[in-house]
Design a protein around this motif. Structure first.
Motif, PDB file in Angstrom:
ATOM      1  N   MET A  55       0.708  -1.108   0.021  1.00 19.64           N
ATOM      2  CA  MET A  55      -0.001  -0.094   0.002  1.00 19.64           C
ATOM      3  C   MET A  55       0.890   1.249  -0.108  1.00 19.64           C
ATOM      4  SD  MET A  55      -2.855   1.276  -0.270  1.00 19.64           S
ATOM      5  CE  MET A  55      -4.070   0.075  -0.089  1.00 19.64           C
ATOM      6  N   GLU A  56       1.940   1.254   0.594  1.00 18.38           N
ATOM      7  CA  GLU A  56       2.775   2.491   0.662  1.00 18.38           C
ATOM      8  C   GLU A  56       3.454   2.575  -0.671  1.00 18.38           C
ATOM      9  OE1 GLU A  56       6.771   4.015   3.025  1.00 18.38           O
ATOM     10  OE2 GLU A  56       5.925   2.470   3.902  1.00 18.38           O
ATOM     11  N   ALA A  57       3.963   1.566  -1.149  1.00 21.69           N
ATOM     12  CA  ALA A  57       4.432   1.592  -2.441  1.00 21.69           C
ATOM     13  C   ALA A  57       3.374   2.156  -3.502  1.00 21.69           C
ATOM     14  CB  ALA A  57       5.059   0.208  -3.050  1.00 21.69           C
ATOM     15  N   ARG A  58       2.311   1.563  -3.392  1.00 22.96           N
ATOM     16  CA  ARG A  58       1.344   2.024  -4.404  1.00 22.96           C
ATOM     17  C   ARG A  58       0.917   3.787  -4.459  1.00 22.96           C
ATOM     18  NH1 ARG A  58      -4.018  -1.564  -3.382  1.00 22.96           N
ATOM     19  NH2 ARG A  58      -4.546  -0.475  -5.342  1.00 22.96           N
ATOM     20  N   GLU A  59       0.707   3.861  -2.826  1.00 22.15           N
ATOM     21  CA  GLU A  59       0.618   5.317  -2.684  1.00 22.15           C
ATOM     22  C   GLU A  59       1.664   6.498  -3.245  1.00 22.15           C
ATOM     23  OE1 GLU A  59      -1.212   4.444   2.015  1.00 22.15           O
ATOM     24  OE2 GLU A  59       0.777   5.418   1.682  1.00 22.15           O
ATOM     25  N   ASN A  60       2.983   5.803  -3.166  1.00 23.91           N
ATOM     26  CA  ASN A  60       4.025   6.856  -3.559  1.00 23.91           C
ATOM     27  C   ASN A  60       4.065   6.522  -5.140  1.00 23.91           C
ATOM     28  OD1 ASN A  60       4.829   7.851  -1.201  1.00 23.91           O
ATOM     29  ND2 ASN A  60       6.355   6.315  -0.760  1.00 23.91           N
ATOM     30  N   SER A  61       3.598   5.717  -5.517  1.00 18.12           N
ATOM     31  CA  SER A  61       3.601   5.288  -7.117  1.00 18.12           C
ATOM     32  C   SER A  61       2.606   6.472  -7.704  1.00 18.12           C
ATOM     33  CB  SER A  61       3.405   4.099  -7.526  1.00 18.12           C
ATOM     34  OG  SER A  61       4.203   3.140  -7.273  1.00 18.12           O
ATOM     35  N   ALA A  62       1.352   6.670  -7.124  1.00 19.30           N
ATOM     36  CA  ALA A  62       0.549   7.450  -7.620  1.00 19.30           C
ATOM     37  C   ALA A  62       0.937   8.874  -7.282  1.00 19.30           C
ATOM     38  CB  ALA A  62      -0.893   7.064  -6.668  1.00 19.30           C
ATOM     39  N   ALA A  63       1.649   9.260  -6.153  1.00 16.48           N
ATOM     40  CA  ALA A  63       2.009  10.501  -5.832  1.00 16.48           C
ATOM     41  C   ALA A  63       3.224  10.838  -7.130  1.00 16.48           C
ATOM     42  CB  ALA A  63       2.579  10.578  -4.521  1.00 16.48           C
ATOM     43  N   THR A  64       3.988   9.827  -7.477  1.00 24.57           N
ATOM     44  CA  THR A  64       5.062  10.109  -8.606  1.00 24.57           C
ATOM     45  C   THR A  64       4.421  10.339  -9.733  1.00 24.57           C
ATOM     46  OG1 THR A  64       6.492   8.638  -7.350  1.00 24.57           O
ATOM     47  CG2 THR A  64       6.854   9.104  -9.614  1.00 24.57           C
ATOM     48  N   LEU A  65       3.435   9.552 -10.143  1.00 25.19           N
ATOM     49  CA  LEU A  65       2.566   9.825 -11.353  1.00 25.19           C
ATOM     50  C   LEU A  65       1.963  11.171 -11.656  1.00 25.19           C
ATOM     51  CD1 LEU A  65       0.864   6.430 -11.862  1.00 25.19           C
ATOM     52  CD2 LEU A  65       2.943   7.298 -13.101  1.00 25.19           C
ATOM     53  N   PHE A  66       1.567  11.738 -10.393  1.00 25.33           N
ATOM     54  CA  PHE A  66       0.893  13.032 -10.133  1.00 25.33           C
ATOM     55  C   PHE A  66       2.086  14.115 -10.194  1.00 25.33           C
ATOM     56  CE2 PHE A  66       0.818  16.720  -7.501  1.00 25.33           C
ATOM     57  CZ  PHE A  66      -0.302  17.469  -7.899  1.00 25.33           C
ATOM     58  N   SER A  67       3.006  13.880  -9.722  1.00 24.37           N
ATOM     59  CA  SER A  67       4.392  14.783 -10.070  1.00 24.37           C
ATOM     60  C   SER A  67       5.039  14.886 -11.290  1.00 24.37           C
ATOM     61  CB  SER A  67       5.500  14.336  -9.257  1.00 24.37           C
ATOM     62  OG  SER A  67       6.772  15.177  -9.340  1.00 24.37           O
ATOM     63  N   LEU A  68       4.769  13.764 -11.958  1.00 26.48           N
ATOM     64  CA  LEU A  68       5.306  13.690 -13.433  1.00 26.48           C
ATOM     65  C   LEU A  68       4.388  14.264 -14.548  1.00 26.48           C
ATOM     66  CD1 LEU A  68       6.812  10.151 -13.658  1.00 26.48           C
ATOM     67  CD2 LEU A  68       8.186  12.182 -13.496  1.00 26.48           C
ATOM     68  N   SER A  69       2.950  14.047 -13.880  1.00 32.30           N
ATOM     69  CA  SER A  69       1.776  14.679 -15.162  1.00 32.30           C
ATOM     70  C   SER A  69       1.881  16.005 -15.054  1.00 32.30           C
ATOM     71  CB  SER A  69       0.734  13.958 -14.654  1.00 32.30           C
ATOM     72  OG  SER A  69       0.138  14.220 -13.394  1.00 32.30           O
ATOM     73  N   ILE A  70       2.480  16.718 -14.193  1.00 32.16           N
ATOM     74  CA  ILE A  70       2.481  18.271 -14.160  1.00 32.16           C
ATOM     75  C   ILE A  70       2.943  18.747 -15.587  1.00 32.16           C
ATOM     76  CG2 ILE A  70       3.473  20.438 -13.355  1.00 32.16           C
ATOM     77  CD1 ILE A  70       3.571  19.024 -10.712  1.00 32.16           C
ATOM     78  N   VAL A  71       3.889  17.838 -16.137  1.00 28.96           N
ATOM     79  CA  VAL A  71       4.304  18.330 -17.506  1.00 28.96           C
ATOM     80  C   VAL A  71       3.178  17.793 -18.642  1.00 28.96           C
ATOM     81  CG1 VAL A  71       6.287  18.143 -19.286  1.00 28.96           C
ATOM     82  CG2 VAL A  71       6.732  18.375 -16.752  1.00 28.96           C
ATOM     83  N   ASP A  72       2.823  18.598 -19.431  1.00 28.57           N
ATOM     84  CA  ASP A  72       1.626  18.174 -20.249  1.00 28.57           C
ATOM     85  C   ASP A  72       1.832  17.212 -21.073  1.00 28.57           C
ATOM     86  OD1 ASP A  72       0.067  20.029 -19.369  1.00 28.57           O
ATOM     87  OD2 ASP A  72       0.556  21.768 -20.829  1.00 28.57           O
ATOM     88  N   GLU A  73       3.107  17.012 -21.739  1.00 27.46           N
ATOM     89  CA  GLU A  73       3.457  15.700 -22.601  1.00 27.46           C
ATOM     90  C   GLU A  73       3.355  14.551 -21.891  1.00 27.46           C
ATOM     91  OE1 GLU A  73       7.369  17.950 -22.404  1.00 27.46           O
ATOM     92  OE2 GLU A  73       5.340  18.455 -22.611  1.00 27.46           O
ATOM     93  N   ASN A  74       3.607  14.572 -20.585  1.00 26.97           N
ATOM     94  CA  ASN A  74       3.925  13.357 -19.642  1.00 26.97           C
ATOM     95  C   ASN A  74       2.320  12.931 -19.463  1.00 26.97           C
ATOM     96  OD1 ASN A  74       6.455  13.727 -19.523  1.00 26.97           O
ATOM     97  ND2 ASN A  74       6.561  14.428 -17.429  1.00 26.97           N
ATOM     98  N   LYS A  75       1.268  13.535 -19.476  1.00 26.93           N
ATOM     99  CA  LYS A  75      -0.056  13.220 -19.213  1.00 26.93           C
ATOM    100  C   LYS A  75      -0.443  11.976 -20.518  1.00 26.93           C
ATOM    101  CE  LYS A  75      -2.023  17.314 -17.462  1.00 26.93           C
ATOM    102  NZ  LYS A  75      -0.675  18.212 -17.216  1.00 26.93           N
ATOM    103  N   VAL A  76       0.152  12.341 -21.742  1.00 25.84           N
ATOM    104  CA  VAL A  76      -0.007  11.586 -22.833  1.00 25.84           C
ATOM    105  C   VAL A  76       0.421  10.021 -22.540  1.00 25.84           C
ATOM    106  CG1 VAL A  76       0.173  11.133 -25.323  1.00 25.84           C
ATOM    107  CG2 VAL A  76      -0.330  13.381 -24.244  1.00 25.84           C
ATOM    108  N   THR A  77       1.801  10.198 -22.115  1.00 28.18           N
ATOM    109  CA  THR A  77       2.512   9.153 -21.969  1.00 28.18           C
ATOM    110  C   THR A  77       2.110   8.091 -20.838  1.00 28.18           C
ATOM    111  OG1 THR A  77       4.701  10.219 -22.513  1.00 28.18           O
ATOM    112  CG2 THR A  77       5.041   8.212 -21.391  1.00 28.18           C
ATOM    113  N   ILE A  78       1.707   8.867 -19.530  1.00 30.06           N
ATOM    114  CA  ILE A  78       1.394   8.209 -18.440  1.00 30.06           C
ATOM    115  C   ILE A  78      -0.105   7.448 -18.841  1.00 30.06           C
ATOM    116  CG2 ILE A  78       0.390   8.266 -16.033  1.00 30.06           C
ATOM    117  CD1 ILE A  78       2.444  10.534 -15.885  1.00 30.06           C
ATOM    118  N   GLY A  79      -0.878   8.185 -19.582  1.00 26.93           N
ATOM    119  CA  GLY A  79      -2.392   7.884 -19.959  1.00 26.93           C
ATOM    120  C   GLY A  79      -2.106   6.371 -20.844  1.00 26.93           C
ATOM    121  N   ALA A  80      -1.158   6.341 -21.740  1.00 23.94           N
ATOM    122  CA  ALA A  80      -1.051   5.392 -22.490  1.00 23.94           C
ATOM    123  C   ALA A  80      -0.430   4.026 -21.958  1.00 23.94           C
ATOM    124  CB  ALA A  80      -0.127   5.684 -23.871  1.00 23.94           C
TER     125      ALA A  80
END
Length: 288
Positions: free
Chosen positions: A65-90
């Motif tokens: 659960m801790e790893a899942r929480e921090n994974s989600a937080a990492t994806l949030f941090s990365l998704s601040i950059v617009d082009e990363n939203k596409v990469t993460i979504g795919a």
């Protein structure tokens, strides 16, 4: 400064290679390190180009659960950059984030919600989120006030309601009573987002149905209050809804008046026909 130095030293690819480890503690430390490094802007690009996203999604799906929480937080941090939203979504991250929002810890739900909000800003991710079953989970969070997730859930719903699939899913989930309840009792931010969702729902093919249901729920007086004392955005949305509601009520009144006029005319015609029939019967009775 330390984040920049660690990134410059080439640590990120090494960390990424460890995401698939079966050791729970190591995996937790690795994803936490990537989360901390991602706060530095240049490291975001390094993490993405090192191919980290599939590994982060792997941890999001199968980690502690801790790893899942921090994974989600990492994806949030990365998704601040617009082009990363596409990469993460795919990458398949969205269904995993929806699952964490549904069954995660309180912190996990918060992290999943912020990541999903960011990802759904990109139009191409909205349909993926809807198809992953996000809408019913968000509406459930709206009814669980103790979850402390009402504002986050409504912010995501407001984004999804502008997408055809999102709008259809929200309408099909019998959301009107819940949304009206938020406009009645929610925070200022929640009220404005609930009104924003209603603006999208009360437009298009299902407009009449949704407006009628909202009227039955007593929305008119709530919108009048919001238009007077809400946030600037809340006021705008309330005024839009009131204009549509007033047009709807006027059309209803006109339709009712027409129906009554037609019914009256039909009754008069039937009465006249009866009189004429009676008159003809009387005349026939007088004939030899």
């Amino acid at each position: 400064e330390n984040r920049a130095c660690i990134g410059d030293a080439g640590a990120i690819p090494v960390l990424v290679s460890l995401l698939s480890t079966t050791d729970v503690s190591t995996q937790e430390h690795v994803v936490t390190a990537l989360l901390n490094l991602s706060i530095y802007e240049e490291n975001k690009a390094r993490i993405i180009t090192s191919g980290a996203v599939p590994g982060i999604v792997h941890v999001l799906k199968r980690g502690s659960m801790e790893a899942r929480e921090n994974s989600a937080a990492t994806l949030f941090s990365l998704s601040i950059v617009d082009e990363n939203k596409v990469t993460i979504g795919a990458s398949g991250a969205i269904p995993a984030l929806v699952l964490l929002l549904s069954n995660g810890s309180q912190r996990g739900k918060k992290d999943a919600a912020t990541a999903l909000f960011n990802l759904c800003i990109y139009q191409g991710n909205k349909g993926k989120a809807v198809r992953a079953g996000l809408v019913p989970i968000l509406l459930e969070l709206l009814t669980e006030t103790e979850s402390g997730m009402v504002d986050e859930a409504l912010a995501i719903l407001a984004i999804l309601s502008g997408h055809p699939e999102g709008k259809a899913a929200i309408g099909a989930a019998s959301a009107i009573p819940v949304l009206v309840g938020v406009i009645r009792n929610g925070s200022a931010r929640s009220k404005e987002n609930a009104a924003a969702v209603m603006v999208h729902l009360c437009n298009g093919e299902q407009q009449q149905q949704h407006l009628a249901e909202a009227q039955e729920q007593g929305i008119v007086s709530l919108l009048e209050e919001l238009a007077e004392s809400g946030t600037d955005r809340g006021k705008r949305k309330a005024i839009q809804l009131l204009e549509r509601m007033n047009r709807f009520l006027k059309q209803q009144s006109q339709a009712q008046a027409q129906a009554e006029a037609m019914a009256q005319a039909q009754a008069q015609a039937q009465a006249q026909a009866l009189v004429q029939a009676q008159g003809q019967a009387d005349m026939r009775s007088l004939l030899p």
